[in-house]
Design an enzyme around this catalytic site. Structure first.
Site, PDB file in Angstrom:
ATOM      1  N   ASP A   7       0.848  -1.183   0.000  1.00 49.74           N
ATOM      2  CA  ASP A   7       0.000   0.000   0.000  1.00 49.74           C
ATOM      3  C   ASP A   7       0.893   1.245   0.000  1.00 49.74           C
ATOM      4  OD1 ASP A   7      -2.867   1.087   0.433  1.00 49.74           O
ATOM      5  OD2 ASP A   7      -1.654   2.151   1.930  1.00 49.74           O
ATOM      6  N   GLU A  66      -5.089   1.797  -4.002  1.00 54.02           N
ATOM      7  CA  GLU A  66      -3.640   1.746  -4.232  1.00 54.02           C
ATOM      8  C   GLU A  66      -3.011   0.488  -3.666  1.00 54.02           C
ATOM      9  OE1 GLU A  66      -4.263   4.079  -0.387  1.00 54.02           O
ATOM     10  OE2 GLU A  66      -5.287   3.774  -2.294  1.00 54.02           O
TER      11      GLU A  66
END
Length: 335
Positions: A197, A240
């Site tokens: 992440d 993401e």
């Protein structure tokens, strides 16, 4: 049949006789050679024909010796129509049909006899074309089938690929992990999952804009993919977050792979004023599927959840680090 030419199907061995030749001589030659007809020619040009029908008429009328000695032209069928060897089979077929005849003489460009086309020859032409059309249809069907299969494969690939990052999407991850988990269960194998992440990604998006943020995600995906082994796969999990699946990989190998990815992304040096290191970095949570004490969990979902929990710990521990499930977050990859 328009493209089929008479010369490709006509019988070239045609029995001929001169118009002044005695009928007996022509009939004897027909009998000896078992011909069904004789084309009567004058200067090599067909002027008539003697067929089985004519022979039957001669027999019925009990032909005399003088009749048999007479020129064959007196017994021939006159007014015959010839077709050129360059004519189409379709045209010859119309001649046979319109005149109710079984054969037609064939002439060359000078009008000289060069063959004969019979109903049997026509049948052979039609059968040949039917077979060729059938073969062409089979080839076409096979081609269309391959094209459809290729299109389906492309559609399937698109349905399993994230449009922005060019790596597998969540559905692809689920399919891949389902198969991998089944293999691990059957053959007592191990695999690992790493969840990545981007650190402070919302801040990056706010500071640099959506296009720049999309560019970062693309670089994240391409860099991660470049740092993986051939059997390893990367998938977009959501937003993401990227999940990396490492087949037949234990704890040490998973940590090494995760640290290689973390360091590779930091080394890109993408400016991020809101990030923990002033550049774009990632936090990574690692989970190994097979635990020495508990063995393999019932589902791959639990393995992913463990990696997600480890990622949360990495975030809470300061970001830009790798944490394995069940261990406290420590600087970078110490687990």
């Amino acid at each position: 049949m328009n493209e089929r030419l008479v010369r490709d199907y006509m019988s070239r061995h045609v029995e001929t006789a001169r118009s002044y030749e005695p009928l007996r001589s022509a009939l004897e030659r027909m009998a000896a050679r078992r011909c069904s007809c004789t084309v009567i020619c004058k200067d090599a040009r067909p002027v008539g024909i003697v067929t089985e029908r004519d022979l039957a008429s001669i027999v019925l009328h009990e032909a005399s010796a003088s009749h048999l000695a007479a020129p064959v032209s007196e017994s021939m069928t006159r007014g015959i129509v010839a077709v050129e060897e360059t004519a189409t089979v379709a045209k010859a077929a119309r001649v046979l049909r319109d005149r109710s005849i079984r054969r037609v003489p064939v002439v060359d460009e000078k009008g000289a006899i060069c063959g004969i086309l019979t109903q049997s020859d026509l049948l052979r032409a039609y059968v040949t074309q039917a077979n060729e059309r059938s073969e062409q249809l089979e080839v076409l069907v096979a081609k269309r089938t391959r094209e459809l299969q290729d299109a389906n494969e492309r559609l399937e690939a698109l349905s399993l690929t994230d449009g922005l990052l060019g790596i597998g999407n969540r559905r692809a991850m689920e399919v891949h992990l389902t198969n991998l988990h089944q293999i691990a269960a059957r053959y007592a194998k191990c695999y690992a999952v790493a969840m990545l992440d981007v650190d402070a990604f919302k801040l990056y998006n706010d500071n640099y804009g959506h296009l720049a943020a999309d560019g970062v995600l693309k670089q994240l995906a391409s860099t991660t993919t470049a740092l993986l082994r051939a059997p390893d796969r990367a998938f977009r999990y959501g937003g993401e977050e990227v999940v990396v699946v490492l087949p037949e990989t234990g704890l040490d190998g998973a940590l090494q792979a995760a640290e290689r990815i973390r360091g590779g992304i930091e080394a890109l040096g993408i400016e991020h004023v809101g990030g923990p290191a002033g550049v774009v970095t990632v936090s990574i949570g690692v989970s190994v599927a097979r635990d020495d004490e508990k063995g393999l969990p019932d589902s791959w979902c639990e393995v992913v959840d463990r990696a997600d929990n480890a990622l949360y710990e990495a975030k809470q521990g300061g970001r830009n680090r790798v944490v394995c499930f069940g261990a406290a977050a420590t600087p970078q990859s110490r687990c």
